[in-house]
Each structure stands twice: as C-alpha cells, then as structure tokens.
Write a protein that holds these residues in place. Structure first.
Motif, PDB file in Angstrom:
ATOM      1  N   GLU A  65       0.207   3.520  -5.700  1.00 42.06           N
ATOM      2  CA  GLU A  65       0.997   3.001  -6.277  1.00 42.06           C
ATOM      3  C   GLU A  65       1.729   1.541  -6.208  1.00 42.06           C
ATOM      4  OE1 GLU A  65       4.447   5.731  -5.745  1.00 42.06           O
ATOM      5  OE2 GLU A  65       3.324   7.485  -5.643  1.00 42.06           O
ATOM      6  N   GLU A  66       1.453   1.160  -4.900  1.00 41.53           N
ATOM      7  CA  GLU A  66       2.022  -0.289  -4.550  1.00 41.53           C
ATOM      8  C   GLU A  66       1.001  -1.309  -5.165  1.00 41.53           C
ATOM      9  OE1 GLU A  66       2.304   2.125  -0.615  1.00 41.53           O
ATOM     10  OE2 GLU A  66       1.157   2.130  -2.612  1.00 41.53           O
TER      11      GLU A  66
ATOM     12  N   LYS B 202      -0.259  -0.648  -8.743  1.00 42.67           N
ATOM     13  CA  LYS B 202      -0.370  -0.686 -10.171  1.00 42.67           C
ATOM     14  C   LYS B 202       0.015  -1.687 -10.958  1.00 42.67           C
ATOM     15  CE  LYS B 202       0.015   4.441 -10.145  1.00 42.67           C
ATOM     16  NZ  LYS B 202       0.702   5.839 -10.310  1.00 42.67           N
TER      17      LYS B 202
ATOM     18  N   LYS C 262       0.557   6.781  -2.229  1.00 41.46           N
ATOM     19  CA  LYS C 262       0.938   5.632  -1.712  1.00 41.46           C
ATOM     20  C   LYS C 262      -0.030   4.949  -0.678  1.00 41.46           C
ATOM     21  CE  LYS C 262       6.017   5.457  -2.135  1.00 41.46           C
ATOM     22  NZ  LYS C 262       7.316   5.517  -1.444  1.00 41.46           N
TER      23      LYS C 262
END
Length: 499
Positions: free
Chosen positions: A101-102, A104, A2
């Motif tokens: 992750e934020e 993708k 993250k």
C-alpha cells in the motif's frame, strides 16, 4: 497489504540487511528498531523517482503488467524473478502478490516516468558494473571505473553518478582497506550479499589468486545479473535447469554460488545426489570464480600450465660475485654517505640527523627522504664536487661525477639472475646488467618471485652498474599476458653493462 505487516515478521538481522541496501545513511544496528527501519525505507522511496531508479526495465515492465492484469498461476511462474526482487526491494508482497500500500503511488509515478524515458543505455551500464562486482565479489573501485572508461564514453563524473544510483547501491557497497602495494588506503566496492564470506574469500585468494586479463562476453554479465550464472554456456544452463526443478532451489543456488565465489565445493554432496553433483561440478568449472579473480577453474588450470612455461624464460643461475668486493663497497658507502650528509646539512631535510658521513649503523628509514631528494636533484652533485667539503681526491670526485648519469624508476623489473649480474629491465625496454653493493640479489629475493618490480636507482661505480644502497618492492603479481610482454621485451632488448 502494508509493508510493515509483512516485514515486521522478519528477524531484525534480515530486515537490517534490506535496510542497508535501500537507505543511504543507515543507522547502526543497535541504534535502530525494526519499525524505524521500515519508516526510513518508505521515506527513501518517497523521494522523487527513487522507485523508478532502483528498478530495472524488467521490473518496471512487470509492474506495468500487473497494473492492468491480475496475476494467473502461470504468471507467478513466469515472473518469479521479478516477484522475488521487488519483494526484496520492499515494493511487492510475496504473500498477497500485490504492491504494498505504501508503494502504490510511487509505482504509479515510476510508470509515468518510464513511459517518458528510455532507461536502456544507462541501465545496461549499471547492470554490467553490478555483474562485474558480483563476479569478483570485491574489487578496487578504480579498477572497475577504469574498465567502464575504456568501454564507454563516460567521464569520471558520470561514473560517480552511476555508482550513486539506487540500483547500484542496492547491490553494492563501498569501503576502504590499506594495501601494501600502494602504501595507502584504497576504496573497494563489494557485492552486498557476500559480506559474510569476504574474509574467507581473501584467504582463498592467497591460494588461488592469479592476475591477468580475461576476455569476456557482455551477454554473460547480463545473464549473471538476472540468473545468477552465465547460463549461455551449455553445462551451466544444464545445471540451472536441473536446480530449477527442485523445491529447495533458492537454497541450492545460494550454496552453489558461495562455492563459486570461494572455489570451495566441500559439503555440496550433503545437499544433492551424485548425478546432480556431477552436473554442478561441471558447471562450476566453467563459472568465473571470485577466488581466482574472475578466471574460471578451467581457465585457471590453463593459466598455471602456461605460467610454468613462461617462468622458464626468467633464468636463475645461483649468483657468485654478483656484488662489489668489500673494499669497493666500503668506498661506495664513503662517497654515498658524504653526499647525503652534504645534502642534509645544506637543505635541512632532517635537521635532527647531525651526522651521516663516516657514521656507523645508519638507519635506512631515516635517510630515505634525503636519498630521494638526491636523485630528484642530481644537479646538487655538481655543487658537492665544487665545494669538496670532505676533501676527496680527484679520482673520488670523478666517481661521484658519474652519479649524475643515474637513472631512477619505480618500475624496474628484475627478470633474471646470472652468476655475476642481476638482469634488470627498464620500462623503456633496456636490459641492464647490475651488481649489488655488498650482497648478491638472489640472497635478498626468492628467484621464484621473478619477474619482480622494484623501485630503485641505478648508477655507475667502479666501471659497473650498481643499484643504490636499498630498493623498494612493488607488490604486484604479474598475469601471463604481462609476463609474455616482458619476455618479448627481453628478447628484443639491448644489453647494457654501462649507463
């Protein structure tokens, strides 16, 4: 991984610099936490196509590659630039070597858009603009837009759209500053990473700043964007390759680039041996220097030699009797102040001024607007002569009538001092031999400043050309190319002793 897991480890100051590059409406440093900064960064990215527009094709190609391939050791070296920039943009982790992750889904959406669109045309213009700002560190926005208008078929609306793009915003910022030459605030665009040295740069420009047009190769601007320097030049490429071998290369490139911006190489020897220092100095001599307004140090030295030769063309003989005698000067002010008095009473430009004619100690600043009105409405001179409220003689009225032939310009150029006259070149190529009213011009202006633009009015009085009672300086520094043009006009100009 993250985004917060990696970025919350950074000092707040570093995170805030990233925040300013990405978020369009940032909060003040003291009014936002690190957590909130990251939330706003993600919110900005969640806008449609934001990630697509903040990335170059080179970055998108890398993101496309890693969506299908696992990074090898060789890949990490090959894509070093992309990894670094995407990390600075909060898209890719330099720790785990993967997309945050934020981001993708944003990356997937950007790659879909990329498959359907060719970014090349507009992206090349943005990169060129960013590189020009980086080369100069800070420049007038209108100077940058004028350059783009002359090179590309883009209107003002299109240029404003480019300057509002996430990619341009990531590297450049806008602010305002008051300038003497325009007497108003002007918009400036600066390179974000140079924010802490801009004040020092302005001082350096007072020493090294020169004007003039600089021939350029657009390929150098793309190299500057991707490599930091125009590495097509042999000596610069040699420096680039030498520094790239060093473990501390990011730090070295940073201090070398700062030396390039400021033309200040003091302290470089602290971080490199004599052999490498020699390579770096030779490279910097060929790098465009912001303190020199984009000239390289080598070009700067050539310009100075050329300037010395050109300055010889602007002759300066110490003046003596290059102004009216006392009686003639007194007589001029008698007629001139009567005209201003007449105009002010008739048109009430400054009703608080009760008397100008035969008034001692007139404040020039207070009569400026009245004077400006006079030369814009010279037909008033006919009314003045007809009314003759001040009971002037026929001879005096005849002198005043010649004022109708006065010429006004904001761009007269003083090009030389003769013993009895000042040489003033008009923008239509006429060379006027002008006298002052009470004082020789060379007592009011340093001859070393020539050629010098002034704003004034020229008129006939007592058989000679004089300039009105005051003039305005236009704070413009001429480059050698403009000086050459002025010299050519001087050589072709017809000399005028009368209007």
């Amino acid at each position: 991984m993250k985004l917060k897991d990696e970025y919350l480890k950074l000092p707040k100051e570093m995170l805030y610099e990233t925040y300013l590059k990405i978020v369009y409406k940032p909060k003040d440093y003291d009014n936002i936490t690190r957590n909130k900064m990251l939330e706003e960064i993600i919110k900005e990215y969640n806008q449609e196509n934001y990630l697509y527009h903040i990335c170059t094709r080179k970055e998108l190609d890398f993101l496309k590659y890693i969506s299908k391939n696992k990074l090898s050791v060789d890949d990490i070296k090959k894509y070093e630039w992309e990894i670094k920039i995407l990390n600075e943009k909060c898209i890719f982790s330099r720790v785990t070597l993967e997309v945050f992750e934020e981001q993708k889904q944003n990356v997937q959406d950007a790659l879909k858009t990329y498959e359907q669109n060719n970014k090349k045309g507009i992206e090349d213009i943005i990169i060129f603009m960013i590189s020009k700002v980086k080369t100069n560190a800070i420049m007038l926005t209108k100077a940058l837009t004028s350059m783009i208008e002359s090179m590309y078929n883009i209107d003002e609306k299109g240029i404003n759209s480019i300057m509002g793009s996430p990619l341009f915003h990531f590297y450049c910022e806008f602010n305002y500053e008051f300038f003497d030459f325009s007497k108003q605030e002007e918009e400036l665009v600066s390179y974000r990473d140079y924010y802490n040295i801009l004040d020092e740069l302005k001082e350096s420009r007072k020493i090294y700043g020169i004007a003039g047009s600089i021939p350029f190769d657009i390929r150098d601007d793309f190299d500057t964007f991707y490599y930091g320097f125009p590495i097509r030049k042999e000596k610069i490429k040699k420096m680039y390759n030498e520094i790239n071998k060093r473990v501390d290369k990011e730090f070295l490139f940073q201090i070398i680039d700062e030396a390039r911006v400021l033309n200040n190489r003091m302290g470089l020897d602290t971080f490199m041996d004599n052999r490498l220092l020699e390579v770096v100095n030779e490279a910097l001599d060929e790098c465009p220097c912001a303190a020199m307004n984009g000239f390289t140090p080598n070009e700067y030295n050539n310009q100075l030699y050329e300037e010395l030769d050109l300055d010889k063309e602007f002759s300066c003989i110490p003046q003596n009797n290059a102004h009216l005698c006392k009686n003639a000067a007194d007589h001029y002010y008698k007629l001139y102040f009567a005209l201003l008095d007449y105009i002010n009473k008739k048109y009430k430009i400054h009703p608080e001024i009760k008397k100008i004619y035969k008034q001692e100690g007139i404040d020039v600043n207070k009569i400026y607007d009245i004077d400006k009105y006079l030369w814009k409405h010279k037909e008033i001179i006919g009314d003045f002569i007809k009314d003759n409220d001040y009971k002037f003689t026929e001879e005096e009225l005849s002198e005043i009538n010649k004022f109708k032939n006065a010429i006004t310009s904001d761009y007269f150029v003083i090009v030389g001092f003769d013993r009895e006259y000042t040489k003033i070149l008009s923008d239509d190529g006429k060379l006027y031999m002008v006298k002052g009213i009470r004082t020789d011009f060379d007592k009011m202006m340093n001859p070393k400043e020539l050629p010098k633009i002034i704003s004034t009015t020229l008129l006939m009085f007592k058989g000679v050309i004089v300039f009105k009672s005051f003039f305005g300086n236009v704070d413009i520094v001429f480059g050698n190319d403009v000086k050459k043009d002025i010299v050519d006009k001087m050589k072709c100009a017809i000399v005028h002793y009368h209007l």
